[in-house]
Design an enzyme around this catalytic site. Structure first.
Site, PDB file in Angstrom:
ATOM      1  N   TRP A  25      11.625  -5.580  -6.007  1.00 55.29           N
ATOM      2  CA  TRP A  25      11.804  -6.799  -5.573  1.00 55.29           C
ATOM      3  C   TRP A  25      11.177  -7.874  -6.242  1.00 55.29           C
ATOM      4  O   TRP A  25      11.382  -9.144  -6.003  1.00 55.29           O
ATOM      5  CB  TRP A  25      11.656  -6.893  -3.988  1.00 55.29           C
ATOM      6  CG  TRP A  25      10.420  -6.338  -3.685  1.00 55.29           C
ATOM      7  CD1 TRP A  25       9.124  -6.825  -3.796  1.00 55.29           C
ATOM      8  CD2 TRP A  25      10.138  -4.930  -3.152  1.00 55.29           C
ATOM      9  NE1 TRP A  25       8.134  -6.169  -3.246  1.00 55.29           N
ATOM     10  CE2 TRP A  25       8.645  -4.708  -2.850  1.00 55.29           C
ATOM     11  CE3 TRP A  25      10.862  -3.988  -2.863  1.00 55.29           C
ATOM     12  CZ2 TRP A  25       7.912  -3.752  -2.437  1.00 55.29           C
ATOM     13  CZ3 TRP A  25      10.308  -2.782  -2.289  1.00 55.29           C
ATOM     14  CH2 TRP A  25       8.996  -2.630  -2.279  1.00 55.29           C
ATOM     15  N   GLU A  38      11.207  -8.560   1.844  1.00 58.81           N
ATOM     16  CA  GLU A  38       9.967  -9.077   2.727  1.00 58.81           C
ATOM     17  C   GLU A  38       9.916  -8.693   4.355  1.00 58.81           C
ATOM     18  O   GLU A  38       9.178  -8.729   4.828  1.00 58.81           O
ATOM     19  CB  GLU A  38      10.094 -10.617   2.674  1.00 58.81           C
ATOM     20  CG  GLU A  38       9.766 -11.409   1.275  1.00 58.81           C
ATOM     21  CD  GLU A  38       8.168 -10.891   0.984  1.00 58.81           C
ATOM     22  OE1 GLU A  38       7.433 -10.650   1.909  1.00 58.81           O
ATOM     23  OE2 GLU A  38       7.836 -11.109  -0.151  1.00 58.81           O
ATOM     24  N   GLY A  82      11.077   1.469  11.978  1.00 56.41           N
ATOM     25  CA  GLY A  82      10.413   0.943  13.091  1.00 56.41           C
ATOM     26  C   GLY A  82      10.310  -0.526  13.266  1.00 56.41           C
ATOM     27  O   GLY A  82      11.293  -1.099  12.410  1.00 56.41           O
ATOM     28  N   TYR A  83       9.952  -1.128  14.230  1.00 60.29           N
ATOM     29  CA  TYR A  83      10.237  -2.722  14.649  1.00 60.29           C
ATOM     30  C   TYR A  83      11.680  -3.166  14.280  1.00 60.29           C
ATOM     31  O   TYR A  83      11.872  -3.822  13.660  1.00 60.29           O
ATOM     32  CB  TYR A  83       9.236  -3.223  13.494  1.00 60.29           C
ATOM     33  CG  TYR A  83       7.788  -3.295  13.704  1.00 60.29           C
ATOM     34  CD1 TYR A  83       7.014  -3.732  14.941  1.00 60.29           C
ATOM     35  CD2 TYR A  83       7.302  -2.202  13.095  1.00 60.29           C
ATOM     36  CE1 TYR A  83       5.809  -3.363  15.167  1.00 60.29           C
ATOM     37  CE2 TYR A  83       5.880  -2.003  13.235  1.00 60.29           C
ATOM     38  CZ  TYR A  83       5.009  -2.435  14.317  1.00 60.29           C
ATOM     39  OH  TYR A  83       3.808  -2.278  14.539  1.00 60.29           O
ATOM     40  N   TYR A 120       5.281 -17.208   6.626  1.00 61.42           N
ATOM     41  CA  TYR A 120       4.883 -16.412   5.531  1.00 61.42           C
ATOM     42  C   TYR A 120       6.094 -16.139   4.527  1.00 61.42           C
ATOM     43  O   TYR A 120       6.080 -16.298   3.503  1.00 61.42           O
ATOM     44  CB  TYR A 120       4.095 -15.231   5.972  1.00 61.42           C
ATOM     45  CG  TYR A 120       4.350 -14.239   4.759  1.00 61.42           C
ATOM     46  CD1 TYR A 120       3.592 -14.261   3.577  1.00 61.42           C
ATOM     47  CD2 TYR A 120       5.053 -13.130   4.941  1.00 61.42           C
ATOM     48  CE1 TYR A 120       3.921 -13.424   2.498  1.00 61.42           C
ATOM     49  CE2 TYR A 120       5.444 -12.377   3.958  1.00 61.42           C
ATOM     50  CZ  TYR A 120       4.799 -12.357   2.596  1.00 61.42           C
ATOM     51  OH  TYR A 120       4.958 -11.697   1.559  1.00 61.42           O
ATOM     52  N   ASP A 138       0.242 -14.116   3.746  1.00 57.93           N
ATOM     53  CA  ASP A 138       0.023 -13.055   4.838  1.00 57.93           C
ATOM     54  C   ASP A 138      -1.284 -12.519   5.007  1.00 57.93           C
ATOM     55  O   ASP A 138      -2.396 -13.184   4.707  1.00 57.93           O
ATOM     56  CB  ASP A 138       0.968 -11.770   4.035  1.00 57.93           C
ATOM     57  CG  ASP A 138       0.476 -11.425   2.865  1.00 57.93           C
ATOM     58  OD1 ASP A 138      -0.676 -11.645   2.425  1.00 57.93           O
ATOM     59  OD2 ASP A 138       0.887 -10.255   2.379  1.00 57.93           O
ATOM     60  N   CYS A 194      -8.758  -5.939  -3.169  1.00 54.33           N
ATOM     61  CA  CYS A 194      -9.586  -6.610  -1.961  1.00 54.33           C
ATOM     62  C   CYS A 194      -8.855  -6.130  -0.991  1.00 54.33           C
ATOM     63  O   CYS A 194      -8.494  -6.928  -0.034  1.00 54.33           O
ATOM     64  CB  CYS A 194      -9.500  -8.099  -2.420  1.00 54.33           C
ATOM     65  SG  CYS A 194     -10.762  -8.940  -1.495  1.00 54.33           S
ATOM     66  N   CYS A 202     -14.736  -4.818  -5.958  1.00 54.71           N
ATOM     67  CA  CYS A 202     -15.254  -5.978  -6.866  1.00 54.71           C
ATOM     68  C   CYS A 202     -15.839  -5.877  -8.145  1.00 54.71           C
ATOM     69  O   CYS A 202     -15.494  -6.802  -8.918  1.00 54.71           O
ATOM     70  CB  CYS A 202     -16.510  -6.651  -6.144  1.00 54.71           C
ATOM     71  SG  CYS A 202     -16.367  -7.088  -4.351  1.00 54.71           S
ATOM     72  N   CYS A 205     -12.536  -6.457  -9.953  1.00 53.24           N
ATOM     73  CA  CYS A 205     -11.911  -7.821  -9.713  1.00 53.24           C
ATOM     74  C   CYS A 205     -11.634  -8.709 -10.764  1.00 53.24           C
ATOM     75  O   CYS A 205     -12.537  -8.974 -11.264  1.00 53.24           O
ATOM     76  CB  CYS A 205     -12.291  -8.226  -8.349  1.00 53.24           C
ATOM     77  SG  CYS A 205     -11.583  -9.659  -7.744  1.00 53.24           S
ATOM     78  N   THR A 301       2.621  -1.063  18.386  1.00 55.51           N
ATOM     79  CA  THR A 301       1.920  -1.979  18.388  1.00 55.51           C
ATOM     80  C   THR A 301       0.989  -2.232  19.774  1.00 55.51           C
ATOM     81  O   THR A 301      -0.302  -2.125  19.815  1.00 55.51           O
ATOM     82  CB  THR A 301       2.262  -3.493  17.862  1.00 55.51           C
ATOM     83  OG1 THR A 301       3.281  -3.278  16.911  1.00 55.51           O
ATOM     84  CG2 THR A 301       1.197  -4.446  17.551  1.00 55.51           C
TER      85      THR A 301
HETATM   86 FE1  SF4 Z   1     -12.110  -9.553  -2.943  1.00 57.51          FE
HETATM   87 FE2  SF4 Z   1     -12.459  -9.767  -5.823  1.00 57.51          FE
HETATM   88 FE3  SF4 Z   1     -14.108 -11.236  -4.038  1.00 57.51          FE
HETATM   89 FE4  SF4 Z   1     -14.598  -8.533  -4.433  1.00 57.51          FE
HETATM   90  S1  SF4 Z   1     -14.999 -10.077  -5.857  1.00 57.51           S
HETATM   91  S2  SF4 Z   1     -14.461  -9.540  -2.375  1.00 57.51           S
HETATM   92  S3  SF4 Z   1     -12.402  -7.845  -4.746  1.00 57.51           S
HETATM   93  S4  SF4 Z   1     -11.895 -11.260  -4.251  1.00 57.51           S
END
Ligand code: SF4
Length: 362
Positions: A25, A38, A82-83, A120, A138, A194, A202, A205, A301
């Protein structure tokens, strides 16, 4: 919200373009295909959606085809996802689009007016299909944004959601090419780096130098949200009634949970071996041979079904709303995954039948 997020776009988009999952998509600007994805992705993991998505679009390749689909064919395509109200809303919206000339609404408000499309989803379609400057917030985006800004507001509170939506709207890029991908990139970050349920990654990230939650070591405890209400428990007794190589199904009520889908006849409460025969007799059936007891649980749910099941051979006509199906008939009926264990048992039972298929009778 704290923190300047203005610098987020460049590293986020660079990371997304280099690393994003190549999902079908994301390879299209066709609003119909983006919309279907979606809706399927609501409450459902990407891996589970992929197969359904391809089959659904093969069965209903256009909004016209979806609008014209018989309900049973639509539910069969959705079986197991589902749903189910999502599928009904998809079709209701498709009918509305076709009735209005077959043109997909190309603006946020027009999308939002369609059944099953909220803030959303309207934002996701408007930005990805039409390149409009609209946020798509979201659960993934709520989590990423609260961590980036070290925001401790309760995300169950509509005012907190509105503030986050406004914060995302303020940092949407200007360039159409960037804009189409920005919402997707934020969601992708929330899905693969995240993520929920465990510490964020992190160390890998792309925006960690901009992240207050990371700097302050609060990210793992964010977002703040109120505890979910406990689910209601319901006990049911399910009957796999076999007669002459066919199994009984009946259609659920046309409103409420799993509306209009097929189910194995069942009664409320957990009946033991002593009390189960009375339920069978109440349908005007005579139990010839009790075969097996099968227990199962299904979690929705807001409710949990705890099911006690009996497989047995019966004689007698049974109620008029029972549909007696052979293996082919069973495969054509949309039976929700709540009954998966009983469905598998019914398939095994019917496969073991050596008599040639006779078609369905009611
Ligand atoms: Fe989330 Fe990146 Fe912040 Fe870590 S550094 S909390 S992965 S946004």
């Amino acid at each position: 919200m704290e923190n300047s997020l203005a610098a987020l776009s460049a590293p986020l988009l660079a990371w997304y373009r280099a690393s994003a999952r190549a999902l079908p998509w994301r390879q299209t600007r066709d609003p119909y295909r983006i919309w279907v994805s979606e809706i399927m992705l609501q409450q459902t993991r990407v891996a589970a959606v992929l197969g359904y998505y391809a089959r659904f679009l093969a069965a209903f390749p256009s909004v016209e085809a979806l609008a014209a689909a018989p309900e049973d064919a639509l539910m069969k395509q959705w079986e197991g996802l589902g749903y189910y109200s999502r599928a009904r809303n998809l079709q209701a919206a498709a009918k509305r689009i076709v009735a209005a000339g077959g043109v997909f609404p190309g603006d946020y408000e027009g999308l939002l007016a369609l059944p099953g499309i909220g803030d959303y989803t309207a934002g996701a379609i408007a930005s990805a299909a039409f390149g409009l400057r609209v946020p798509a917030v979201d659960g993934n985006v709520l989590r990423v944004m609260t961590r980036l800004t070290d925001c401790h507001d309760n995300i169950g509170d509509p005012a907190a959601k509105r503030a986050i939506r406004a914060a995302v709207a303020a940092i949407l890029p200007e360039q159409p090419a960037d804009l189409r991908q920005f919402n997707q990139a934020l969601m992708e970050l929330g899905a693969v780096i995240c993520g929920p349920g465990g510490p964020p990654k992190c160390e890998i990230c792309p925006v960690k130098t901009l992240c207050l939650g990371h700097a302050r070591k609060t990210a793992e405890n964010l977002p703040v949200k109120t505890a979910k209400k406990t689910r209601k428990m319901q006990e049911k007794t399910i009957f796999l009634l076999e007669k002459g190589g066919k199994i009984a199904l009946r259609k659920r009520s046309d409103s409420g949970l799993l509306a209009s889908l097929w189910e194995f006849p069942n009664v409320e409460g957990a009946l033991d071996e002593e009390n189960a025969p009375a339920a069978v007799a109440a349908w005007g059936l005579h139990a010839k041979c009790w075969r097996k007891k099968l227990t199962a649980k299904h979690i929705f749910t807001h409710v949990e079904w705890h099911m006690t099941g009996y497989s047995l051979e019966v004689s007698g006509a049974g109620p008029a709303d029972f549909l007696w199906v052979d293996a082919a008939g069973l495969s054509r009926c949309a039976v929700p995954s709540a009954f998966a264990k009983y469905y598998a048992e019914a398939q095994t039972l019917l496969a073991a039948e050596t008599a040639p298929a006779q078609g369905e009778t009611t």
